[in-house]
Enzyme design. Structure first.
Site, PDB file in Angstrom:
ATOM      1  N   LYS A  83       0.871  -1.145   0.309  1.00  0.00           N
ATOM      2  CA  LYS A  83       0.009  -0.500   0.271  1.00  0.00           C
ATOM      3  C   LYS A  83       0.998   1.246  -0.210  1.00  0.00           C
ATOM      4  O   LYS A  83       1.517   1.156   0.716  1.00  0.00           O
ATOM      5  CB  LYS A  83      -0.672   0.019   1.698  1.00  0.00           C
ATOM      6  CG  LYS A  83      -2.304   0.356   0.639  1.00  0.00           C
ATOM      7  CD  LYS A  83      -3.162   0.359   2.374  1.00  0.00           C
ATOM      8  CE  LYS A  83      -4.656   0.993   2.242  1.00  0.00           C
ATOM      9  NZ  LYS A  83      -5.067   0.770   3.809  1.00  0.00           N
TER      10      LYS A  83
HETATM   11  O1  G3P Z   1      -8.889   1.449   4.542  1.00  0.00           O
HETATM   12  C1  G3P Z   1      -9.076   2.917   4.602  1.00  0.00           C
HETATM   13  C2  G3P Z   1      -9.616   3.136   5.975  1.00  0.00           C
HETATM   14  O2  G3P Z   1      -8.879   2.855   7.057  1.00  0.00           O
HETATM   15  C3  G3P Z   1      -9.840   4.367   6.227  1.00  0.00           C
HETATM   16  O3  G3P Z   1     -10.973   4.509   7.011  1.00  0.00           O
HETATM   17  O4  G3P Z   1     -13.144   4.782   8.781  1.00  0.00           O
HETATM   18  O5  G3P Z   1     -10.518   5.930   8.913  1.00  0.00           O
HETATM   19  O6  G3P Z   1     -11.632   6.838   7.698  1.00  0.00           O
HETATM   20  P1  G3P Z   1     -11.514   5.257   7.698  1.00  0.00           P
END
Ligand code: G3P
Length: 217
Positions: A83
């Site tokens: 990633k």
């Molecule tokens: O894979 C990306 C994800 O983990 C981000 O999620 O909810 O932290 O915006 P969030």
């Protein structure tokens, strides 16, 4: 549509994996920090558990260092997907690593222009963050639509991996738009099974069945 689990919680990944709901896993530095686990160890355990791609994010900021970290992560397991952040250094590392046959997930995507660059740099997956755009009053799902249109216009093979999923509504809309993958917290995936009428109907079936006094076994 492929379901990736956005978590390093091995118990929750295993629960969904046993139902056939796990086509891959994504992690990021915040998810790893939350797990309290050693990064390489937990990635190895997840890779041993699931067959699909497991995203492990580099933490370097310069292309050469990202490439070195990516090559190191790739040695952890054959299903590690490296990633990389959507920066010019990340795109440079994407071009090099993807040309070596390493699957690359380009993350922290918030615009169609960024997604266009990731596809041209050879990304296997692009991760547009829906929830974080919604959080600032923009339309995260509109970004998914834009990327789908652009990728289809030019036949880009990069898969849209819709991320920052916050609700079952996000998952449904991504499926309607045609995202290739969603990556979601495990609890949101589990919530897809829930409907008030299903539980109501089951309760009614069981109440009527009890009246028969019968048992199947
Ligand atoms: O894979 C990306 C994800 O983990 C981000 O999620 O909810 O932290 O915006 P969030």
């Amino acid at each position: 549509m492929k379901f990736f689990v956005d978590s390093a919680d091995l118990e929750k990944i295993a629960y969904l994996n046993d139902i056939g709901l796990v086509d891959g896993v994504t992690t990021n530095p915040s998810i790893i920090a939350k797990s309290g686990r050693d990064f390489i160890e937990v990635i190895k355990e997840i890779c041993d558990m699931v067959e699909g791609p497991v995203s492990a994010e580099v933490t370097a900021m310069k292309a050469d260092d990202m490439i070195a970290e990516g090559r190191h992560l790739r040695k952890v397991a054959s299903n590690v997907c490296v990633k990389l952040p959507l920066t010019m250094d990340g795109l440079k590392a994407c071009k090099v690593l993807s040309s070596e046959g390493t699957p690359v997930n380009v993350t922290l995507c918030f615009s169609a222009n960024q997604a266009l660059l990731a596809a041209k740099a050879g990304a296997t997956f692009i991760s547009p963050f829906i929830g974080r755009l919604d959080d600032i009053g923009l339309d995260g799902l509109e970004l998914i639509e834009e990327i789908r249109t652009i990728y289809d216009n030019y036949g880009f093979e990069t898969e849209i991996l819709a991320a920052s999923i916050r609700s079952v509504g996000h998952i449904k809309e991504c499926a309607l738009i045609g995202a290739d993958v969603i990556t979601s917290p495990p609890d949101v995936i589990a919530k897809l099974s829930e409907h008030v009428l299903t539980q109501k109907g089951l309760d009614a079936f069981m109440k009527d069945w009890e009246k028969t006094g019968q048992k199947i076994l």
